[in-house]
Motif scaffolding. Sequence first.
Motif, short mmCIF file in Angstrom:
data_model
loop_
_atom_site.label_atom_id
_atom_site.label_comp_id
_atom_site.label_asym_id
_atom_site.label_seq_id
_atom_site.Cartn_x
_atom_site.Cartn_y
_atom_site.Cartn_z
N HIS A 49 -25.39 2.81 -3.04
CA HIS A 49 -24.79 1.96 -2.01
C HIS A 49 -23.32 1.66 -2.26
CE1 HIS A 49 -23.71 -1.77 0.07
NE2 HIS A 49 -24.48 -1.29 1.05
N GLY A 50 -22.97 1.34 -3.50
CA GLY A 50 -21.58 0.99 -3.83
C GLY A 50 -20.58 2.07 -3.45
N PRO A 51 -20.78 3.30 -3.91
CA PRO A 51 -19.86 4.37 -3.52
C PRO A 51 -19.83 4.62 -2.01
CG PRO A 51 -21.14 5.04 -5.43
CD PRO A 51 -21.73 3.75 -4.94
N MET A 52 -20.98 4.50 -1.36
CA MET A 52 -21.02 4.70 0.09
C MET A 52 -20.28 3.57 0.81
SD MET A 52 -22.23 7.61 0.51
CE MET A 52 -21.93 7.45 2.25
N ALA A 53 -20.43 2.35 0.32
CA ALA A 53 -19.72 1.21 0.92
C ALA A 53 -18.21 1.41 0.77
CB ALA A 53 -20.17 -0.09 0.28
N ARG A 54 -17.80 1.92 -0.38
CA ARG A 54 -16.36 2.18 -0.59
C ARG A 54 -15.88 3.25 0.39
NH1 ARG A 54 -11.59 1.21 -2.49
NH2 ARG A 54 -10.42 2.83 -3.53
N GLU A 55 -16.65 4.31 0.58
CA GLU A 55 -16.28 5.36 1.53
C GLU A 55 -16.21 4.80 2.94
OE1 GLU A 55 -15.04 8.84 3.18
OE2 GLU A 55 -15.12 8.35 1.04
N MET A 56 -17.16 3.95 3.30
CA MET A 56 -17.17 3.34 4.62
C MET A 56 -15.92 2.49 4.82
SD MET A 56 -20.41 1.45 6.27
CE MET A 56 -20.22 -0.09 7.10
N THR A 57 -15.51 1.77 3.78
CA THR A 57 -14.30 0.95 3.82
C THR A 57 -13.07 1.83 4.00
OG1 THR A 57 -15.31 -0.76 2.43
CG2 THR A 57 -12.92 -0.74 2.56
N LEU A 58 -13.00 2.91 3.24
CA LEU A 58 -11.85 3.82 3.34
C LEU A 58 -11.76 4.47 4.72
CD1 LEU A 58 -12.00 5.46 -0.19
CD2 LEU A 58 -10.35 3.76 0.62
N GLU A 59 -12.90 4.83 5.29
CA GLU A 59 -12.90 5.43 6.62
C GLU A 59 -12.49 4.42 7.69
OE1 GLU A 59 -16.37 7.78 7.50
OE2 GLU A 59 -16.28 8.77 5.55
N ALA A 60 -12.92 3.18 7.53
CA ALA A 60 -12.50 2.13 8.47
C ALA A 60 -11.00 1.89 8.34
CB ALA A 60 -13.28 0.84 8.20
N ALA A 61 -10.49 1.92 7.12
CA ALA A 61 -9.05 1.75 6.89
C ALA A 61 -8.26 2.87 7.56
CB ALA A 61 -8.75 1.70 5.40
N ALA A 62 -8.77 4.09 7.47
CA ALA A 62 -8.11 5.23 8.12
C ALA A 62 -8.09 5.04 9.63
CB ALA A 62 -8.81 6.53 7.75
N ALA A 63 -9.18 4.55 10.19
CA ALA A 63 -9.22 4.28 11.63
C ALA A 63 -8.21 3.20 12.01
CB ALA A 63 -10.64 3.87 12.05
N CYS A 64 -8.06 2.19 11.15
CA CYS A 64 -7.07 1.14 11.40
C CYS A 64 -5.66 1.71 11.39
CB CYS A 64 -7.18 0.04 10.35
SG CYS A 64 -8.62 -1.00 10.52
N ARG A 65 -5.36 2.56 10.41
CA ARG A 65 -4.03 3.17 10.35
C ARG A 65 -3.75 4.01 11.60
NH1 ARG A 65 -5.74 3.80 5.09
NH2 ARG A 65 -6.19 6.01 5.37
N GLY A 66 -4.76 4.73 12.05
CA GLY A 66 -4.59 5.52 13.27
C GLY A 66 -4.36 4.64 14.49
N ALA A 67 -5.09 3.54 14.55
CA ALA A 67 -4.92 2.61 15.68
C ALA A 67 -3.52 2.00 15.67
CB ALA A 67 -5.99 1.52 15.63
N LEU A 68 -3.05 1.62 14.49
CA LEU A 68 -1.70 1.06 14.38
C LEU A 68 -0.65 2.10 14.79
CD1 LEU A 68 -2.01 -0.93 11.04
CD2 LEU A 68 -1.69 -1.88 13.33
N ALA A 69 -0.83 3.33 14.37
CA ALA A 69 0.11 4.39 14.73
C ALA A 69 0.12 4.64 16.24
CB ALA A 69 -0.25 5.68 13.99
N ALA A 70 -1.01 4.35 16.89
CA ALA A 70 -1.11 4.54 18.34
C ALA A 70 -0.63 3.31 19.12
CB ALA A 70 -2.55 4.86 18.72
N GLY A 71 -0.22 2.26 18.39
CA GLY A 71 0.35 1.09 19.06
C GLY A 71 -0.53 -0.15 19.10
#
Length: 79
Positions: free
Chosen positions: A28-50
């Motif tokens: 669970h721990g490593p998967m939770a970290r991956e889930m967090t990193l993927e959510a962070a990537a989505a946030c960065r993409g959203a910010l780049a889109a305005g």
Amino acid sequence: MKVYISVDFEGVAGSTSWSSTNLGDLEHGPMAREMTLEAAAACRGALAAGATEIYIKDAHESGRNIVISGNIISNASSI
């Protein structure tokens, strides 16, 4: 622009077993970290889109799987 992001374990890269999605499981721990990193990537993409506001929903079970605070996802609000 406001953005709503819903994240769930079953869509995370590397999630290959049901047991890894259970809080307390060894995987669970490593998967939770991956889930967090993927959510962070989505946030960065959203910010780049305005995006000016970002809301994240941890949609897996109890909703205690991603880390919203800290440096990884500091530009989003948890709902």
